[in-house]
Design a protein around this motif. Structure first.
Motif, PDB file in Angstrom:
ATOM      1  N   TYR A  88       0.808  -1.224   0.000  1.00 34.53           N
ATOM      2  CA  TYR A  88       0.000   0.000   0.000  1.00 34.53           C
ATOM      3  C   TYR A  88       0.839   1.270   0.000  1.00 34.53           C
ATOM      4  O   TYR A  88       0.331   2.363   0.199  1.00 34.53           O
ATOM      5  CB  TYR A  88      -0.944   0.016   1.209  1.00 34.53           C
ATOM      6  CG  TYR A  88      -0.245  -0.162   2.549  1.00 34.53           C
ATOM      7  CD1 TYR A  88       0.290   0.925   3.222  1.00 34.53           C
ATOM      8  CD2 TYR A  88      -0.106  -1.414   3.127  1.00 34.53           C
ATOM      9  CE1 TYR A  88       0.950   0.775   4.431  1.00 34.53           C
ATOM     10  CE2 TYR A  88       0.536  -1.584   4.322  1.00 34.53           C
ATOM     11  CZ  TYR A  88       1.055  -0.486   4.986  1.00 34.53           C
ATOM     12  OH  TYR A  88       1.710  -0.652   6.175  1.00 34.53           O
ATOM     13  N   GLY A  89       2.112   1.162  -0.234  1.00 37.55           N
ATOM     14  CA  GLY A  89       2.951   2.360  -0.312  1.00 37.55           C
ATOM     15  C   GLY A  89       4.132   2.276   0.626  1.00 37.55           C
ATOM     16  O   GLY A  89       5.277   2.135   0.202  1.00 37.55           O
ATOM     17  N   TRP A 164      -6.128  -0.974   4.075  1.00 34.95           N
ATOM     18  CA  TRP A 164      -6.976  -2.062   3.597  1.00 34.95           C
ATOM     19  C   TRP A 164      -8.446  -1.758   3.862  1.00 34.95           C
ATOM     20  O   TRP A 164      -9.315  -2.033   3.027  1.00 34.95           O
ATOM     21  CB  TRP A 164      -6.572  -3.378   4.254  1.00 34.95           C
ATOM     22  CG  TRP A 164      -7.051  -4.603   3.539  1.00 34.95           C
ATOM     23  CD1 TRP A 164      -6.436  -5.263   2.521  1.00 34.95           C
ATOM     24  CD2 TRP A 164      -8.258  -5.334   3.804  1.00 34.95           C
ATOM     25  NE1 TRP A 164      -7.166  -6.362   2.132  1.00 34.95           N
ATOM     26  CE2 TRP A 164      -8.297  -6.436   2.905  1.00 34.95           C
ATOM     27  CE3 TRP A 164      -9.303  -5.178   4.719  1.00 34.95           C
ATOM     28  CZ2 TRP A 164      -9.337  -7.364   2.893  1.00 34.95           C
ATOM     29  CZ3 TRP A 164     -10.348  -6.101   4.703  1.00 34.95           C
ATOM     30  CH2 TRP A 164     -10.362  -7.181   3.801  1.00 34.95           C
ATOM     31  N   ALA A 165      -8.744  -1.199   5.035  1.00 31.01           N
ATOM     32  CA  ALA A 165     -10.134  -0.856   5.359  1.00 31.01           C
ATOM     33  C   ALA A 165     -10.675   0.193   4.396  1.00 31.01           C
ATOM     34  O   ALA A 165     -11.842   0.123   3.976  1.00 31.01           O
ATOM     35  CB  ALA A 165     -10.224  -0.359   6.794  1.00 31.01           C
ATOM     36  N   LYS A 166      -9.844   1.153   4.044  1.00 33.89           N
ATOM     37  CA  LYS A 166     -10.266   2.191   3.101  1.00 33.89           C
ATOM     38  C   LYS A 166     -10.589   1.572   1.739  1.00 33.89           C
ATOM     39  O   LYS A 166     -11.622   1.887   1.122  1.00 33.89           O
ATOM     40  CB  LYS A 166      -9.176   3.252   2.963  1.00 33.89           C
ATOM     41  CG  LYS A 166      -9.514   4.403   2.020  1.00 33.89           C
ATOM     42  CD  LYS A 166      -8.393   5.440   2.061  1.00 33.89           C
ATOM     43  CE  LYS A 166      -8.717   6.638   1.161  1.00 33.89           C
ATOM     44  NZ  LYS A 166      -8.727   6.281  -0.254  1.00 33.89           N
ATOM     45  N   GLU A 167      -9.721   0.676   1.265  1.00 36.67           N
ATOM     46  CA  GLU A 167      -9.970   0.009  -0.008  1.00 36.67           C
ATOM     47  C   GLU A 167     -11.235  -0.851   0.060  1.00 36.67           C
ATOM     48  O   GLU A 167     -12.016  -0.903  -0.891  1.00 36.67           O
ATOM     49  CB  GLU A 167      -8.767  -0.870  -0.376  1.00 36.67           C
ATOM     50  CG  GLU A 167      -7.515  -0.093  -0.759  1.00 36.67           C
ATOM     51  CD  GLU A 167      -6.355  -1.010  -1.097  1.00 36.67           C
ATOM     52  OE1 GLU A 167      -6.562  -2.248  -1.065  1.00 36.67           O
ATOM     53  OE2 GLU A 167      -5.254  -0.503  -1.374  1.00 36.67           O
ATOM     54  N   ALA A 168     -11.440  -1.533   1.188  1.00 40.37           N
ATOM     55  CA  ALA A 168     -12.625  -2.369   1.341  1.00 40.37           C
ATOM     56  C   ALA A 168     -13.896  -1.538   1.321  1.00 40.37           C
ATOM     57  O   ALA A 168     -14.910  -1.933   0.731  1.00 40.37           O
ATOM     58  CB  ALA A 168     -12.533  -3.171   2.640  1.00 40.37           C
ATOM     59  N   GLN A 169     -13.834  -0.370   1.946  1.00 42.12           N
ATOM     60  CA  GLN A 169     -14.994   0.517   1.939  1.00 42.12           C
ATOM     61  C   GLN A 169     -15.286   1.013   0.522  1.00 42.12           C
ATOM     62  O   GLN A 169     -16.440   1.005   0.065  1.00 42.12           O
ATOM     63  CB  GLN A 169     -14.756   1.700   2.868  1.00 42.12           C
ATOM     64  CG  GLN A 169     -15.934   2.664   2.982  1.00 42.12           C
ATOM     65  CD  GLN A 169     -15.562   3.939   3.710  1.00 42.12           C
ATOM     66  OE1 GLN A 169     -14.592   4.620   3.339  1.00 42.12           O
ATOM     67  NE2 GLN A 169     -16.317   4.272   4.751  1.00 42.12           N
ATOM     68  N   GLU A 170     -14.236   1.424  -0.181  1.00 44.04           N
ATOM     69  CA  GLU A 170     -14.425   1.934  -1.537  1.00 44.04           C
ATOM     70  C   GLU A 170     -14.944   0.852  -2.473  1.00 44.04           C
ATOM     71  O   GLU A 170     -15.723   1.129  -3.392  1.00 44.04           O
ATOM     72  CB  GLU A 170     -13.100   2.508  -2.059  1.00 44.04           C
ATOM     73  CG  GLU A 170     -12.671   3.774  -1.326  1.00 44.04           C
ATOM     74  CD  GLU A 170     -11.270   4.224  -1.702  1.00 44.04           C
ATOM     75  OE1 GLU A 170     -10.557   3.439  -2.373  1.00 44.04           O
ATOM     76  OE2 GLU A 170     -10.875   5.345  -1.312  1.00 44.04           O
ATOM     77  N   SER A 270      -9.468   0.904  12.766  1.00 44.05           N
ATOM     78  CA  SER A 270      -9.484   1.277  11.351  1.00 44.05           C
ATOM     79  C   SER A 270     -10.803   0.895  10.706  1.00 44.05           C
ATOM     80  O   SER A 270     -11.328   1.614   9.842  1.00 44.05           O
ATOM     81  CB  SER A 270      -8.334   0.581  10.612  1.00 44.05           C
ATOM     82  OG  SER A 270      -7.082   0.972  11.125  1.00 44.05           O
ATOM     83  N   PHE A 271     -11.339  -0.232  11.121  1.00 42.66           N
ATOM     84  CA  PHE A 271     -12.593  -0.716  10.529  1.00 42.66           C
ATOM     85  C   PHE A 271     -13.794  -0.006  11.127  1.00 42.66           C
ATOM     86  O   PHE A 271     -14.767   0.273  10.408  1.00 42.66           O
ATOM     87  CB  PHE A 271     -12.660  -2.236  10.674  1.00 42.66           C
ATOM     88  CG  PHE A 271     -11.594  -2.913   9.863  1.00 42.66           C
ATOM     89  CD1 PHE A 271     -11.820  -3.231   8.534  1.00 42.66           C
ATOM     90  CD2 PHE A 271     -10.345  -3.189  10.402  1.00 42.66           C
ATOM     91  CE1 PHE A 271     -10.829  -3.819   7.754  1.00 42.66           C
ATOM     92  CE2 PHE A 271      -9.347  -3.775   9.639  1.00 42.66           C
ATOM     93  CZ  PHE A 271      -9.593  -4.081   8.305  1.00 42.66           C
TER      94      PHE A 271
END
Length: 332
Positions: A88-89, A164-170, A270-271
């Motif tokens: 992720y960077g 990962w949570a951000k990607e899962a939300q998107e 995060s989640f």
């Protein structure tokens, strides 16, 4: 005649046939009884070995960090999971997927990084070991998909789980709930060995009363969830007595999650932030354990309570097994 007789008497007897070696029938070792549940299959010896392998200095970017990541990838592969390295960077999460009949997922996670110069056996070798053991015993084809995740850079501000949570939300991923295992291997049965985090007596007074009634012994696992993850919290508490495990549970509403700062100290936060139900399981870290971040000496493998860690992991296995079998569209 006498000479002939003497010659005859002096002749060596014919050789006797060598008797065959005795037949020895090997007795096979006794067959262990079959496991009655996934939790029954959890091995204290494997947990101990995995903690020992992970408990090395492993800050992100170090050789130790690479070694632990490689070990996890190999273990996920050996368990038959679909393995993905999620870069992720600044770091790399390790994701292992066990597909179910439906896409709705239960995420079982721990962070694998740690601060420099500290072995991190409890924080978070214990959580990593539990995730690895769960990949071995939760191998049924479930209704729900199981996602095993090892987050990077938790110690740097939950960076891996946040990405990962951000990607899962998107991506609008269908996630039933997320489990974050963070420091689950230390217990102390002495009265007064447990300290109470600030705000517990106000926000979850029943927990405060239970801790005080138990003479503030640090012999329990704390399970902190939210409204959406309450079915797991209840299932865990119901199963725990099977493994002689003391549990303190709290289900926090939105206001209490915001007010209780210590309840947001791991990757489950995060989640919560991204709208997913999530649970933290912890031995309460510095509120019980002087070795947290090597405060009073190294957080070394020999300081952990492995029967306690096995009980936590076994209870986890049976709780996940129960909820993974539930139809994804049905209430728990």
């Amino acid at each position: 005649m006498l000479g002939i007789a003497l010659v005859g008497c002096g002749s060596p007897p014919p050789p006797r046939p060598t008797p065959p070696p005795p037949t020895v029938t090997a007795t096979p070792p006794p067959t262990p009884p079959p496991c009655t549940s996934p939790g029954d299959c959890v091995s204290e010896a494997r947990l101990r070995a995995d903690v020992g392998a992970v408990a090395i200095s492993r800050p992100p970017g170090s050789r130790g960090h690479d070694e632990v990541r490689e070990r996890v990838v190999a273990a996920f592969g050996a368990a038959g999971l679909e393995v993905t390295l999620d870069a992720y960077g600044t770091g790399t999460n390790i994701i292992g997927t066990h597909p179910g009949r439906r896409e709705q997922a239960i995420v079982i996670s721990a962070h694998y990084d740690h601060v420099s110069g500290c072995s991190g056996a409890d924080d978070n070798g214990s959580g990593v070991a539990a995730v690895l053991e769960l990949t071995r015993v939760l191998h049924e084809r479930y209704e729900r998909t199981l996602v095993f995740a090892l987050w990077d850079e938790e110690e740097w501000g939950l960076l891996g789980s946040m990405a990962w949570a951000k990607e899962a939300q998107e991506a609008e991923r269908d996630i039933a709930f997320v489990l974050s295992l963070d420091g689950i291997g230390y217990a102390d049965k002495r009265p007064g060995s447990q300290r109470m985090p600030k705000g517990v007596n106000l926000l979850v007074p029943d927990v405060a009363q239970s801790m005080e009634a138990n003479a503030m012994r640090g012999d329990f696992i704390a399970v902190v969830g939210d409204d959406g993850s309450e079915p797991f919290v209840k299932a865990f508490a119901e199963i725990a007595p099977t493994y002689d495990l003391r549990v303190e549970t709290a289900v926090l509403n939105t206001l209490k999650k915001l007010a209780f700062g210590d309840a947001q100290r791991s990757d489950h936060a995060s989640f919560w932030l991204h709208g997913f139900p999530a649970v933290m399981l912890t031995d309460t870290a510095n509120y019980r354990y002087g070795g947290y971040h090597c405060g009073d000496g190294d957080d070394a493998p020999e300081r952990l309570d492995y029967p306690f860690l096995r009980s936590v992991t076994a209870t986890l296995a049976d709780a996940v097994d129960r909820l993974a079998k539930a139809p994804a569209s049905a209430p728990e």
